[in-house]
Design a protein around this motif. Structure first.
Motif, mmCIF file in Angstrom:
data_model
loop_
_atom_site.group_PDB
_atom_site.id
_atom_site.type_symbol
_atom_site.label_atom_id
_atom_site.label_comp_id
_atom_site.label_asym_id
_atom_site.label_seq_id
_atom_site.Cartn_x
_atom_site.Cartn_y
_atom_site.Cartn_z
ATOM 1 N N PHE A 352 18.355 20.869 6.686
ATOM 2 C CA PHE A 352 17.809 21.421 5.443
ATOM 3 C C PHE A 352 17.423 20.311 4.471
ATOM 4 O O PHE A 352 16.386 20.359 3.813
ATOM 5 N N ILE A 353 18.226 19.256 4.414
ATOM 6 C CA ILE A 353 18.007 18.155 3.461
ATOM 7 C C ILE A 353 16.930 17.184 3.934
ATOM 8 O O ILE A 353 16.138 16.674 3.132
ATOM 9 N N LYS A 354 16.878 16.920 5.216
ATOM 10 C CA LYS A 354 16.070 15.824 5.759
ATOM 11 C C LYS A 354 14.607 15.837 5.326
ATOM 12 O O LYS A 354 14.061 14.777 4.981
ATOM 13 N N PRO A 355 13.909 16.994 5.333
ATOM 14 C CA PRO A 355 12.492 16.949 4.928
ATOM 15 C C PRO A 355 12.270 16.417 3.510
ATOM 16 O O PRO A 355 11.221 15.827 3.238
ATOM 17 N N TYR A 356 13.245 16.609 2.629
ATOM 18 C CA TYR A 356 13.130 16.060 1.273
ATOM 19 C C TYR A 356 12.911 14.553 1.331
ATOM 20 O O TYR A 356 12.117 13.996 0.557
ATOM 21 N N HIS A 357 13.623 13.894 2.233
ATOM 22 C CA HIS A 357 13.544 12.436 2.312
ATOM 23 C C HIS A 357 12.223 11.968 2.905
ATOM 24 O O HIS A 357 11.812 10.832 2.670
ATOM 25 N N ILE A 358 11.551 12.830 3.658
ATOM 26 C CA ILE A 358 10.231 12.478 4.185
ATOM 27 C C ILE A 358 9.264 12.208 3.041
ATOM 28 O O ILE A 358 8.451 11.285 3.092
ATOM 29 N N PHE A 359 9.390 13.009 1.989
ATOM 30 C CA PHE A 359 8.482 12.853 0.853
ATOM 31 C C PHE A 359 8.750 11.579 0.055
ATOM 32 O O PHE A 359 7.916 11.153 -0.741
ATOM 33 N N HIS A 360 9.905 10.989 0.268
ATOM 34 C CA HIS A 360 10.262 9.799 -0.496
ATOM 35 C C HIS A 360 10.195 8.527 0.333
ATOM 36 O O HIS A 360 10.489 7.449 -0.167
ATOM 37 N N ALA A 361 9.830 8.637 1.585
ATOM 38 C CA ALA A 361 9.786 7.472 2.463
ATOM 39 C C ALA A 361 8.389 6.884 2.496
ATOM 40 O O ALA A 361 7.407 7.602 2.622
ATOM 41 N N ILE A 376 -8.790 10.577 2.957
ATOM 42 C CA ILE A 376 -8.553 11.157 1.639
ATOM 43 C C ILE A 376 -7.600 10.280 0.843
ATOM 44 O O ILE A 376 -7.789 10.058 -0.361
ATOM 45 N N TYR A 377 -6.567 9.765 1.509
ATOM 46 C CA TYR A 377 -5.628 8.893 0.807
ATOM 47 C C TYR A 377 -6.360 7.683 0.229
ATOM 48 O O TYR A 377 -6.151 7.305 -0.930
ATOM 49 N N LEU A 378 -7.216 7.068 1.018
ATOM 50 C CA LEU A 378 -7.958 5.897 0.536
ATOM 51 C C LEU A 378 -8.892 6.269 -0.608
ATOM 52 O O LEU A 378 -9.048 5.500 -1.565
ATOM 53 N N ASP A 379 -9.528 7.445 -0.527
ATOM 54 C CA ASP A 379 -10.385 7.885 -1.626
ATOM 55 C C ASP A 379 -9.575 8.069 -2.912
ATOM 56 O O ASP A 379 -9.997 7.666 -4.000
ATOM 57 N N LEU A 380 -8.413 8.687 -2.798
ATOM 58 C CA LEU A 380 -7.560 8.883 -3.969
ATOM 59 C C LEU A 380 -7.073 7.551 -4.527
ATOM 60 O O LEU A 380 -6.948 7.379 -5.740
ATOM 61 N N ALA A 381 -6.775 6.612 -3.647
ATOM 62 C CA ALA A 381 -6.252 5.318 -4.069
ATOM 63 C C ALA A 381 -7.301 4.460 -4.774
ATOM 64 O O ALA A 381 -6.974 3.708 -5.692
ATOM 65 N N THR A 382 -8.564 4.599 -4.361
ATOM 66 C CA THR A 382 -9.591 3.671 -4.838
ATOM 67 C C THR A 382 -10.525 4.256 -5.885
ATOM 68 O O THR A 382 -11.223 3.507 -6.564
ATOM 69 N N ASP A 383 -10.561 5.569 -6.027
ATOM 70 C CA ASP A 383 -11.533 6.212 -6.922
ATOM 71 C C ASP A 383 -10.794 7.005 -7.998
ATOM 72 O O ASP A 383 -10.229 8.061 -7.726
ATOM 73 N N ASP A 431 -0.873 -1.404 -2.460
ATOM 74 C CA ASP A 431 -0.252 -0.171 -1.995
ATOM 75 C C ASP A 431 -0.067 -0.279 -0.477
ATOM 76 O O ASP A 431 -1.045 -0.316 0.270
ATOM 77 N N PRO A 432 1.180 -0.325 0.017
ATOM 78 C CA PRO A 432 1.388 -0.510 1.462
ATOM 79 C C PRO A 432 0.824 0.622 2.305
ATOM 80 O O PRO A 432 0.390 0.400 3.442
ATOM 81 N N ILE A 433 0.809 1.837 1.752
ATOM 82 C CA ILE A 433 0.288 2.968 2.525
ATOM 83 C C ILE A 433 -1.229 2.896 2.599
ATOM 84 O O ILE A 433 -1.828 3.168 3.642
ATOM 85 N N ALA A 434 -1.881 2.505 1.505
ATOM 86 C CA ALA A 434 -3.332 2.341 1.523
ATOM 87 C C ALA A 434 -3.732 1.245 2.515
ATOM 88 O O ALA A 434 -4.701 1.395 3.273
ATOM 89 N N ASN A 435 -2.977 0.164 2.514
ATOM 90 C CA ASN A 435 -3.279 -0.928 3.452
ATOM 91 C C ASN A 435 -3.107 -0.473 4.895
ATOM 92 O O ASN A 435 -3.919 -0.799 5.765
ATOM 93 N N ARG A 436 -2.055 0.291 5.150
ATOM 94 C CA ARG A 436 -1.808 0.764 6.512
ATOM 95 C C ARG A 436 -2.902 1.727 6.953
ATOM 96 O O ARG A 436 -3.372 1.666 8.088
#
Length: 448
Positions: A352-361, A376-383, A431-436
């Motif tokens: 029950f708890i575990k999915p919460y941590h997905i949003f924070h990882a 979409i992530y890159l568009d949000l990050a750059t625009d 942003d490490p996620i944008a780079n990835r």
């Protein structure tokens, strides 16, 4: 939260270093059993630097590759201590300021304000970032904006944040209460000053209190879009993150709440975190009688400690909530998550708890299968324009672009860009996620 009723027991029964190591061993057992990661350790007091073997403990945390955040007082900081902190990989430290010099010294001790300012510079010289925390009470509310300006213009603090004080511990006799109107005005004033100062100075003004989300919703900078795999995305972390451990091993649901949940190392973190009933209640919507029907439930829930201090019920409607005062109509949202009852096994509770941590990882869990999500992530990050349109009404925006995203992907993007990446200092290049995402897309392009 200093409390005379518990202080003597904590001081006289402080855990030994060997007991602390047992607790860390227990954490590792929990991590292995549940494929979990307990990475961040916030070490506070009092002043943890007064403990004689504190650097032995920090060395043990380093050996286990944990990230350390420390909260302390300026009077124990000197060149020798700073060198040890740096060698212990302590890169983040927090001091408290209760107002400008006269006000702060009244609450603390004469000379404490200037000592804190001096020690901020020393931390900076050792490349240790320093956050300044201001605890807001009616008695010092007029100091918030002046202190923001002072810290930005006269110190090398990396960040500044504030939270609303709770009538607990040594603050339980501070009986004056804010009205919702007063809090609404203070939060708006903070936001306006934050915008001005962050444009001119190299400092981040944090939004620690979850009531900031209501202000940001009013300004079309945030929408409380719910997830389907977890009932909460952010907001009060009580029950969702590990409980606080006092110096004598007593565990609390939250450092500012007097709800004991266990005793370590006599009890395991599995027993406490996954089995304690009060922690389970903090994870379930039905017990939040004041907030359970609110569209901000998944992202806010007020501050149960502040609510408890005012009402003696942490689940009640927060008396200082100002949602009814905002000048934007709520976007109705409904959770689709069915929560389990309290009679869960440890394994069921962790699931029950575990999915919460997905949003924070900061991981690539959403990037594995969805190329469009990366774009979409890159568009949000750059625009910025693109991002502002999304934050105002994410579902409407996604539909208008004919994107195919799941409810959880939209909720995660709102968490990421409506909370974690909304500071003016945000730079997609770091942003490490944008780079990835960018690297993944480049590899996919060349592979085809």
């Amino acid at each position: 939260m200093y409390d005379e009723e518990t202080y003597e027991n904590e001081k006289n029964n402080t855990l030994s270093l060997s007991d602390l190591v047992k607790i860390l061993d227990d954490f590792e057992n929990f991590e292995k059993k549940y494929s979990a990661e307990i990475l961040y350790f916030n070490i506070s007091g009092g002043d943890p630097l007064l403990r004689k073997d504190i650097f032995d403990f920090l060395s043990e945390l380093n050996r286990r590759r944990k990230k350390i955040f420390m909260f302390g007082n300026p009077n124990t900081i000197n060149e020798k201590v700073l060198k040890k902190l740096k060698d212990s990989n302590v890169n983040h430290f927090q001091f408290s300021l209760d107002g400008l010099e006269k006000t702060h010294d009244f609450f603390r001790s004469k000379g404490s304000f200037q000592d804190t300012v001096n020690k901020i510079k020393m931390l900076h010289d050792y490349s240790i970032s320093c956050n300044i925390m201001f605890t807001l009470f009616p008695s010092n509310a007029n100091q918030l904006i002046p202190l923001m300006n002072y810290v930005a213009k006269n110190t090398l603090a990396s960040s500044f944040s504030f939270d609303i004080g709770s009538s607990m511990g040594n603050a339980k006799n501070l009986a004056d209460n804010f009205t919702p109107e007063q809090i609404y005005h203070l939060f708006n004033s903070y936001y306006e000053e934050k915008e001005k100062l962050e444009k001119e100075y190299a400092i981040i003004f944090g939004e620690k209190s979850d009531y900031h989300k209501i202000i940001n919703f009013e300004k079309s900078l945030f929408t409380p879009y719910p997830a389907s795999i977890t009932p909460v995305v952010s907001g009060s972390s009580i029950g969702w993150k590990l409980p606080s451990i006092l110096s004598d091993g007593t565990t609390l649901a939250y450092r500012r709440l007097p709800f004991q949940t266990g005793k370590m190392p006599q009890m395991s973190i599995e027993e406490i975190f996954l089995g304690n009933e009060i922690l389970k209640k903090f994870r379930r919507r039905e017990y939040f009688t004041g907030c359970k029907n609110c569209s901000f439930y998944s992202f806010c829930r007020g501050c149960p400690a502040n609510t408890y201090g005012l009402t003696k019920d942490p689940f009640a409607l927060p008396p200082i909530c100002f949602k009814k005062l905002i000048k934007r109509e709520e976007v109705p949202v409904k959770s689709t998550y069915k929560e389990p009852d309290l009679n869960t096994s440890f394994e069921e509770e962790w699931n029950f708890i575990k999915p919460y941590h997905i949003f924070h990882a900061l991981d690539d869990s959403f990037f594995n299968t969805n190329k469009q999500f990366k774009l979409i992530y890159l568009d949000l990050a750059t625009d910025t324009t693109f991002r502002m349109q999304f934050l105002k009404n994410p579902e409407e925006f996604i539909n208008s672009k004919n994107y195919k995203l799941s409810q959880d992907e939209i909720a995660w993007l709102m968490y990421r860009f409506g909370e974690s990446c909304r500071h003016q200092s945000y730079d997609y290049k770091t942003d490490p996620i944008a780079n990835r995402a960018s690297q993944d897309l480049i590899r996919e392009m060349y592979s085809t």
